[in-house]
Design a protein around this motif. Structure first.
Motif, short mmCIF file in Angstrom:
data_model
loop_
_atom_site.label_atom_id
_atom_site.label_comp_id
_atom_site.label_asym_id
_atom_site.label_seq_id
_atom_site.Cartn_x
_atom_site.Cartn_y
_atom_site.Cartn_z
N TYR A 1 1.31 -1.06 0.10
CA TYR A 1 -0.01 -0.54 -0.33
C TYR A 1 0.85 1.15 0.14
O TYR A 1 1.80 1.25 1.35
CB TYR A 1 -1.60 0.26 0.51
CG TYR A 1 -1.94 -0.98 1.43
CD1 TYR A 1 -3.42 -0.74 0.41
CD2 TYR A 1 -1.99 -2.23 2.11
CE1 TYR A 1 -4.10 -2.11 0.20
CE2 TYR A 1 -2.38 -3.42 2.24
CZ TYR A 1 -3.73 -3.18 1.33
OH TYR A 1 -4.69 -4.32 1.99
N LEU A 2 0.63 1.80 -1.03
CA LEU A 2 1.73 3.66 -0.86
C LEU A 2 0.54 4.31 -0.71
O LEU A 2 -0.95 4.58 -1.34
CB LEU A 2 2.14 3.89 -2.36
CG LEU A 2 2.91 2.67 -2.76
CD1 LEU A 2 3.22 3.05 -4.48
CD2 LEU A 2 3.64 2.89 -1.99
N ALA A 3 0.48 4.62 0.96
CA ALA A 3 -0.59 5.64 1.61
C ALA A 3 0.06 7.01 1.06
O ALA A 3 1.11 7.69 1.79
CB ALA A 3 -1.00 5.08 3.23
N ALA A 4 -1.03 7.59 0.88
CA ALA A 4 -1.16 9.46 0.92
C ALA A 4 -1.83 10.25 1.65
O ALA A 4 -3.78 9.46 2.27
CB ALA A 4 -0.78 9.80 -0.68
N GLY A 5 -1.17 10.89 2.25
CA GLY A 5 -2.00 11.46 3.38
C GLY A 5 -1.70 13.31 3.53
O GLY A 5 -0.26 13.67 2.50
N TYR A 6 -2.70 13.58 4.26
CA TYR A 6 -2.34 16.01 4.21
C TYR A 6 -2.58 15.98 5.77
O TYR A 6 -4.05 16.25 6.17
CB TYR A 6 -3.72 15.94 2.96
CG TYR A 6 -2.87 17.55 3.51
CD1 TYR A 6 -1.58 18.29 3.01
CD2 TYR A 6 -4.08 18.19 4.19
CE1 TYR A 6 -2.08 19.62 3.14
CE2 TYR A 6 -3.64 19.88 4.34
CZ TYR A 6 -2.58 20.56 3.31
OH TYR A 6 -2.76 21.61 3.92
N ASN A 7 -1.85 16.96 6.43
CA ASN A 7 -2.01 17.51 7.93
C ASN A 7 -1.05 18.32 8.03
O ASN A 7 0.41 17.70 7.70
CB ASN A 7 -2.02 16.37 8.74
CG ASN A 7 -3.02 16.89 9.84
OD1 ASN A 7 -2.03 18.48 10.13
ND2 ASN A 7 -3.54 16.13 10.78
N ASN A 8 -1.44 19.46 7.89
CA ASN A 8 -0.20 19.86 8.31
C ASN A 8 -0.11 21.27 9.48
O ASN A 8 0.27 22.35 9.94
CB ASN A 8 -0.13 21.66 7.38
CG ASN A 8 1.17 21.40 6.51
OD1 ASN A 8 2.27 21.76 6.95
ND2 ASN A 8 1.21 23.13 6.22
N GLY A 9 -0.63 20.30 10.58
CA GLY A 9 -0.55 20.42 11.78
C GLY A 9 0.52 19.80 12.93
O GLY A 9 1.25 18.86 12.18
N ASN A 10 0.03 19.80 13.56
CA ASN A 10 0.79 19.09 14.64
C ASN A 10 0.63 17.36 15.23
O ASN A 10 1.57 16.82 15.61
CB ASN A 10 1.66 19.86 15.99
CG ASN A 10 2.46 20.86 15.91
OD1 ASN A 10 2.91 20.62 14.59
ND2 ASN A 10 1.42 22.35 16.36
N ILE A 11 -0.59 17.23 14.48
CA ILE A 11 -0.91 15.84 15.38
C ILE A 11 -1.62 15.32 13.74
O ILE A 11 -2.20 15.26 12.74
CB ILE A 11 -2.39 15.83 16.16
CG1 ILE A 11 -2.24 16.87 17.37
CG2 ILE A 11 -3.03 14.64 16.46
CD1 ILE A 11 -3.44 17.44 18.38
N LEU A 12 -1.09 13.31 13.71
CA LEU A 12 -1.41 12.83 13.49
C LEU A 12 -3.21 12.10 14.07
O LEU A 12 -3.42 12.02 14.58
CB LEU A 12 -1.08 11.85 13.38
CG LEU A 12 -0.81 10.03 11.82
CD1 LEU A 12 -0.37 11.10 11.02
CD2 LEU A 12 0.32 8.94 12.37
N PRO A 13 -3.52 12.26 12.74
CA PRO A 13 -5.12 12.45 12.46
C PRO A 13 -5.59 11.03 13.44
O PRO A 13 -5.20 9.76 12.82
CB PRO A 13 -5.94 12.55 11.63
CG PRO A 13 -4.84 13.52 10.97
CD PRO A 13 -3.83 12.97 11.29
#
Length: 98
Positions: free
Chosen positions: A5-17
């Motif tokens: 699995y090549l998993a893409a995520g987006y979050n520009n904060g300090n916490i992984l959802p």
């Protein structure tokens, strides 16, 4: 059958959802997971994925999901991907029930 699995995520904060951690946990049951977050997630937060991923990182780029997948493919190399029977491109922000 082997799966990656090549998993893409987006979050520009300090916490992984938490939903991202949940998804990666479920994917890891059926294949190897390589995860790249587009944004800035501290290494301490990425530790949440340590037991479920072969690779997890966070870098800020302008490529959206495609940029993350491109980065993962480039760093893994086609030779490594050919070791798998199936390559799944996925997005950590959009998925169906697992």
């Amino acid at each position: 059958m082997s799966r990656v699995y090549l998993a893409a995520g987006y979050n520009n904060g300090n916490i992984l959802p938490e939903y991202t951690v949940f998804l990666v946990q479920k994917l890891a049951k059926t294949g190897d997971v390589y995860y790249l977050n587009n944004g800035t997630i501290p290494p301490a937060e990425l530790q949440k994925l340590q037991d479920y991923t072969v690779y997890a990182d966070s870098i800020l780029h302008n490529g959206n999901d495609y940029g993350s997948w491109q980065y993962l493919i480039y760093n893994l190399g086609w030779k490594k991907l050919l070791e798998y029977d199936e390559v799944v491109f996925c997005n950590a922000n959009t998925y169906a029930p697992l």
